[in-house]
Scaffold this active site. Structure first.
Site: not given
Length: 462
Positions: A68, A70, A72, A89, A184, A376, A438
């Protein structure tokens, strides 16, 4: 985007684009599948030009999932008429949420069609499109990832590193000669065609690649953190970035660890900009001066004085690989490569566990999960809340793979805890877009709907 895949469930993942209804198994582990109508009404959009004008399920029988990415999911598939195996794919249109996403897929298909037949580049066969998805059919590579095969060999030599690097740089040359920057290059994007000793190593992923003209510069921050050239981080780059990435891979091949290392992506980026490369640690004293000099020149922070693709290929250490010394670099190198590879796979697994728990359309369920984690009730998730939340949904970060990793690396249990905490910190860093430490509900919702394998396109790191 991810292309031909042979190892199970690699890269960050999402829920399946739709359920695939298994029918009678043809043989052990293989299934015929037929598409099942999705309950989601996708917007009507045409993604690719000139798709094969027929229904893919009339021509191919789908088998087991191979991995797997992003957008496909890749399956083994078989041409019904010949029973020949391929990889397919499937890219769900429901995942393509912006025009940029659509353009990325369109460009990936155009580049794969444009690239010539080459023994070290996965062969593209054809592309289909229907109202739900785009389907890319290509050569099936079954020999495993580059690093996995190195680990299995039992020993690793400088000559082997030279041969692998020569193949990677030859791929760069083909790309650049055809007006493509890969952008890449990393070990996960190279698979062996089969399990034989002399199997061809093949580049499989052109999802972040881009067409370029001589002298053209780019500013999008894309790629994988360890392998990014400094000029990418400075948002002004060209094809020289591929030589840098190949140099990073060579550095790892020779010593087992990346040249630029930190606890998070921001730290890695800062280390790349500083540009200090360590050639003192073990096993660099065992590595030839020729190899070290080549690495230094491929990792030149100045893209204009960095070696070109042609200069790398003309380097005697690369040109005469059969004459490079064949002495083992030592068990430590192999174990470091194994640990580095396992860590990357574990982190990807941890980063996708939340996104895999709910389908995109269940917004109420997303809110319910967020509220469950937000102890919280202040509307944000802290480190401890996210960590406890992962445990509550059945995905505590301790994992058999991590246990094996830490047993191999160090018997001290405190490092196990530190590793687990770092994965949580990495999730917060990736999802926390306003960098307040956060995760807000909007950030959590985006994470759930988009998944955790974040592309770094146009996202400033520094």
């Amino acid at each position: 985007m991810g292309s031909c895949i042979s190892s199970p469930a690699k890269s960050g993942a999402h829920k399946k684009y739709k359920e695939l209804k298994p029918v009678t198994p043809k043989s052990s582990g293989e299934f015929n599948v037929t598409p099942r109508k999705s309950s989601v009404a996708f917007r009507s959009v045409t993604v690719i030009a000139n798709p094969t004008p027929s229904n893919i399920f009339d021509k191919y029988r789908f088998g087991k999932e191979l991995g797997r990415g992003e957008f496909g999911i890749t399956h083994r598939c078989f041409e019904i008429e010949t029973d020949e195996a391929f990889a397919c794919k499937t890219i769900a249109k429901s995942k393509l949420r912006t025009e940029i996403d659509i353009e990325d897929v369109r460009r990936e298909v155009e580049i794969m069609r444009h690239m010539p037949k080459h023994p070290n580049i996965v062969s593209f066969r054809e592309a289909y499109e229907d109202k739900d998805a785009v389907y890319l059919v290509m050569e099936l590579c079954e020999g495993g990832e580059l690093f996995d095969k190195i680990v299995c060999k039992g020993h690793y030599t400088e000559r082997a590193a030279a041969k692998v690097t020569k193949t990677i740089v030859e791929v760069c040359k083909v790309c650049h000669e055809h007006g493509v920057i890969h952008r890449d290059l990393k070990p996960e994007n190279f698979l062996f065609a089969d399990a034989s000793e002399n199997s061809q190593l093949k580049a499989i992923d052109f999802g972040l690649s881009i067409f370029f003209e001589p002298g053209q510069r780019f500013s999008e921050i894309v790629g994988s953190p360890y392998y990014m050239a400094p000029e990418i981080l400075r948002r002004n780059y060209g094809p020289e970035v591929d030589v840098w990435s190949a140099g990073v891979i060579l550095y790892i091949l020779l010593c087992g660890v990346p040249p630029f290392w930190a606890e998070n992506e921001e730290g890695i980026a800062q280390a790349i900009i500083r540009g200090n490369v360590d050639f003192e640690r073990d096993p660099w004293q065992k590595v030839s001066e020729e190899a070290k000099e080549l690495v230094k020149n491929m990792l030149d922070p100045n893209p204009y004085s960095r070696l070109t693709v042609q200069e790398v290929l003309e380097n005697p250490w690369i040109q005469n690989t059969d004459q490079v010394r064949n002495v083992s670099l030592g068990e430590n190198v192999r174990m470091r490569i194994k640990q580095f590879s396992m860590m990357n796979k574990f982190k990807k697994k941890a980063l996708r566990v939340v996104a895999e728990n709910l389908p995109n359309e269940q917004i109420d369920k997303i809110k319910e999960m967020f509220d469950m984690m937000d102890k919280d009730k202040n509307g944000t998730l802290t480190f401890e809340e996210l960590k406890d939340g992962l445990r509550m949904i059945g995905h505590p970060i301790p994992d058999p793979d991590v246990q094996m990793l830490m047993d191999a690396a160090d018997s001290r249990r405190k490092r196990h805890t530190k590793l687990n905490d770092q994965v949580i910190q990495d999730i917060i860093f990736d999802v926390d877009l306003d960098k307040d430490g956060r995760i807000s509900f909007d950030e959590f919702k985006a994470m759930m709907k988009t998944g955790m394998d974040w592309k770094m396109a146009s996202r400033p790191i520094l």
